[in-house]
Motif scaffolding. Sequence first.
Motif: not given
Length: 381
Positions: A169-182
């Motif tokens: 989950f954390f890895r996919f957020h780092a690669w594909y998530g929007d950091p501004a959206d949290g």
Amino acid sequence: MTKLQVDWLNTKSHKTLFRLFTDAGFQLFYVGGCVRNALIGTNASDIDMATDATPDQMEVLAISADLPTLPIGKDHGTITFLMGADPIEITTFRSDVETDGRHAQVSFSKDIAQDAARRDFTMNAIYADADGTVLDPVGGLADIKRRRVRFIGDADARILEDHLRILRFFRFHAWYGDPADGLDPDALAACASHADQIENLSCERVGAEMRKLLSAPDPAPSIAAMAQSGVLGQVMQGADPKALAPLVHLEDDTPPNWLRRAAVMGGENVSDAWRLSRKEAKTISLMRDLIGETTSAAEIAYRQSADMAWDVLLLRAAMFEDPEFLSQKADISDAATAVFPVRATDLPADLSGPDIGKTLRSLETRWINSGFTLSKSELLR
């Protein structure tokens, strides 16, 4: 209707497989990372497919078309078709019968919805047919557009099926998530709730995920969330991520280096916890030792490498919050290729044993301190 627009849809081996399966009355779809990356606009590292054909039926199809296969993973429904330099894993639609957080017993299915429901994140459960037409059983398209990493269904249930999904989950957020959206709050809460289950994972699996996470363009937001949720402490005891964001900022156009980023966070026993190779363990230990030393970048470049010297400068600048360290970059390139001009045979004949080594080390120190400028004759004068 959403359709993929990628060159690999026209690959000859792919067309051969789709024709083979559909002519025999089976369904075949692209699935997972290749579809996700095509929708995001990035390259796919490999091609995975899913089908309603069983592994035995796939092997019969392969034999009929004289296509070589590997049965590795057959018990879990996967047959690898060796299409020249393009191996393709094709997996039968599955549903989970029983899981223990590490392994799953599966049953084969004819229902693509069941197959989608057992996957981890919505963005990984998008399918595409031969011409690229997208099938989206669990709403992954909307999450990709929002750059939101979200578990399929109940986050707690997905994590209980496989505890590695916490780190994914954390890895996919780092690669594909929007950091501004949290980060997705339900997913984050579930990861925090089950953080202690990470200790049941193998060190190899943990290390593989952390390597990938720290290799993302900017892993700092994900790592910060891991720390807040208690997950980071489970995989990196004693780590402090506060210098990671400054490091990533200072890296600028320097390619990501997961070892450098791990080094800036400190932590205990990473070598064993992530099952690092001897070379990796030596590298991260050396980085950490050099951060607090007074050894110049030029000397590090000469004794180690230009890359190590630059890594240490970046680490010092981030750790001590002083970008001025980076001004030493100009000293690195020449030092890395410098060759000490004195050899043991150049020394007086009356020197012997330990005195030879002691003298060479003394002369080398003088030469380094001169900025590598003193010549042999000047050193021996």
